[in-house]
Motif scaffolding. Structure first.
Motif, PDB file in Angstrom:
ATOM      1  N   ARG A 111       0.825  -1.206   0.000  1.00  0.00           N
ATOM      2  CA  ARG A 111       0.000   0.000   0.000  1.00  0.00           C
ATOM      3  C   ARG A 111       0.863   1.262   0.000  1.00  0.00           C
ATOM      4  NH1 ARG A 111      -2.245   3.790   3.310  1.00  0.00           N
ATOM      5  NH2 ARG A 111      -0.991   3.084   5.078  1.00  0.00           N
ATOM      6  N   LEU A 115       1.408   4.336  -2.827  1.00  0.00           N
ATOM      7  CA  LEU A 115       1.261   5.755  -2.516  1.00  0.00           C
ATOM      8  C   LEU A 115       2.534   6.532  -2.838  1.00  0.00           C
ATOM      9  CD1 LEU A 115      -0.674   5.633   0.900  1.00  0.00           C
ATOM     10  CD2 LEU A 115      -1.561   6.332  -1.352  1.00  0.00           C
ATOM     11  N   GLN A 118       2.739   6.998  -6.588  1.00  0.00           N
ATOM     12  CA  GLN A 118       1.817   8.023  -7.048  1.00  0.00           C
ATOM     13  C   GLN A 118       2.305   9.430  -6.686  1.00  0.00           C
ATOM     14  OE1 GLN A 118      -2.058   7.719  -5.316  1.00  0.00           O
ATOM     15  NE2 GLN A 118      -2.918   9.473  -6.453  1.00  0.00           N
ATOM     16  N   GLN A 119       2.850   9.563  -5.459  1.00  0.00           N
ATOM     17  CA  GLN A 119       3.312  10.885  -5.028  1.00  0.00           C
ATOM     18  C   GLN A 119       4.516  11.346  -5.854  1.00  0.00           C
ATOM     19  OE1 GLN A 119       1.544  12.564  -2.997  1.00  0.00           O
ATOM     20  NE2 GLN A 119       2.834  14.383  -2.785  1.00  0.00           N
ATOM     21  N   ILE A 150       5.846   9.913   2.801  1.00  0.00           N
ATOM     22  CA  ILE A 150       5.372   8.594   2.338  1.00  0.00           C
ATOM     23  C   ILE A 150       6.545   7.653   2.100  1.00  0.00           C
ATOM     24  CG2 ILE A 150       4.195   7.426   0.450  1.00  0.00           C
ATOM     25  CD1 ILE A 150       2.388   9.875   0.180  1.00  0.00           C
ATOM     26  N   TRP A 154       7.073   4.088   3.920  1.00  0.00           N
ATOM     27  CA  TRP A 154       7.283   2.865   3.139  1.00  0.00           C
ATOM     28  C   TRP A 154       8.533   2.118   3.620  1.00  0.00           C
ATOM     29  CZ3 TRP A 154       9.217   2.659  -2.574  1.00  0.00           C
ATOM     30  CH2 TRP A 154       8.993   1.361  -3.091  1.00  0.00           C
TER      31      TRP A 154
END
Length: 371
Positions: A111, A115, A118-119, A150, A154
């Protein structure tokens, strides 16, 4: 005239009978019979003050294998005495809970990875907009900060997932070093918590004897004292290398350690008899049977011709059937040994006849110090 004659004859007859009886003599007074004894001359002997204990043999390097994760024991692969190699499987815990935790961590990693990806794309697009003047510098700084946050989340999730995988691997308990299984402390079906001992390994090499001592003698035990060990007909001597309080320093009990050679006759886990030599000296000693405990105190009987003289004595070391006499007697005096318990002061005695069937047999045993 007949009655008178008869009485006269009876009188003469009675006188004659009394004259024939011997006169009684008074009985001679005689004392109690002499007590038969054996004797032992007093002389100096080597004496040792000792304290005995039960010791256990253990490997100097004997690591414990502990549970690093909690779980129920699913299988045990080894038992006491099994020789193992480094990394060999010893025990398996049920890994179901650990695997479920690992799956949850893997999902969180996926997940946050999505993210973060995408960021990163958002930052690239908004940077183009910044050059065209459609967004402010502050907005761009906010987007970059969100990307960095993020990315850090991660990275933390991936570390937690790796740790979860490590916990799954720890469900298979493996030998840390080569050696033999000395003790096994768990069974199949038992639930173990983190830190519970599972096995003790004897990894070979040097051995040592460990024993506990208590009482007044324990205060005299210190490194360097001689220790004699015996078991199964084998004997070894060593010296105390270390002492430490046992359980609680306030209870007066200590543990002592004595090193043993690796190629000795014993293996780890064996129980042996231990004797610590606290002191060595020369002293007057009598056979234990010669020292009689009377209400007045310890007493010996010194032979004076055919009689004995009672002497109160103060005793010291008791060793192998001998008792040290600290005062009350002198070297060269002869003590009653066998039969001393039947004597009193000034009692008459006689020596026991030697055993002709066993010439040269000693009347009292002499025990030499063990080598």
């Amino acid at each position: 005239m007949k009655p008178v004659f008869t009485l006269a004859m009876l009188g003469l007859l009675a006188c004659g009978l009394s004259a024939c009886q011997p006169e009684s003599t008074p009985a001679k007074k005689s004392g109690p019979p002499a007590v038969t004894i054996t004797t032992q001359p007093l002389s100096q002997r080597p004496l040792e003050a000792r304290i005995a204990s039960l010791a256990s043999i253990e490997a100097v390097n004997s690591p414990q294998v502990l549970a690093e994760v909690a779980g129920r024991v699913a299988a045990v692969a080894v038992d006491v005495g099994t020789q193992v190699k480094p990394g060999q499987l010893l025990l398996t815990l049920d890994p179901a809970d650990l695997r479920n935790s690992k799956l949850a961590q893997d999902a969180e990693v996926a997940r946050l990875g999505a993210l973060a990806d995408q960021q990163r794309r958002n930052v690239v697009r908004y940077r183009d907009l910044l050059t065209q003047g459609f967004i402010s510098d502050a907005k761009m700084d906010e987007l970059v900060a969100q990307q960095q946050a993020i990315e850090q989340q991660w990275a933390a999730a991936k570390a937690q997932a790796a740790n979860s995988q490590r916990m799954v691997d720890k469900a298979q308990v493996r030998a840390p070093v080569a050696g033999a299984i000395d003790t096994r402390l768990v069974n199949v079906g038992e639930y173990v918590t983190v830190g519970k001992p599972l096995f003790t390994l004897a990894s070979g090499g040097a051995l040592r004897a460990r024993f506990a001592l208590s009482g007044r003698e324990a205060a005299s035990v210190k490194p360097g004292l001689l220790v004699r060990l015996e078991a199964d007909g084998e004997r070894l001597s060593s010296r105390i290398s270390e002492t430490r309080p046992a359980i609680d320093a306030r209870n007066g009990m200590i543990e002592a350690l004595a090193p043993l050679p690796a190629d000795g006759p014993w293996r780890a886990g064996l129980a042996v008899h231990a004797e610590v030599v606290l002191a060595e000296r020369q002293g007057l000693a009598a056979p234990q049977v010669a020292v009689i405990e009377r209400p007045a105190g310890s007493t010996v009987y010194v032979v004076k011709g055919d009689r004995v003289e009672a002497r109160r004595v103060r005793t010291g070391i008791r060793q192998d059937g001998w008792v040290e006499l600290l005062d009350g007697v002198q070297a060269g005096e002869t003590l009653a040994v066998d039969g001393a318990g039947f004597l009193t002061d000034k009692a008459k005695v006689k020596l026991a006849k030697p055993d002709k069937d066993k010439p040269g047999k000693e009347k009292t045993s002499k025990t030499e110090a063990k080598p």
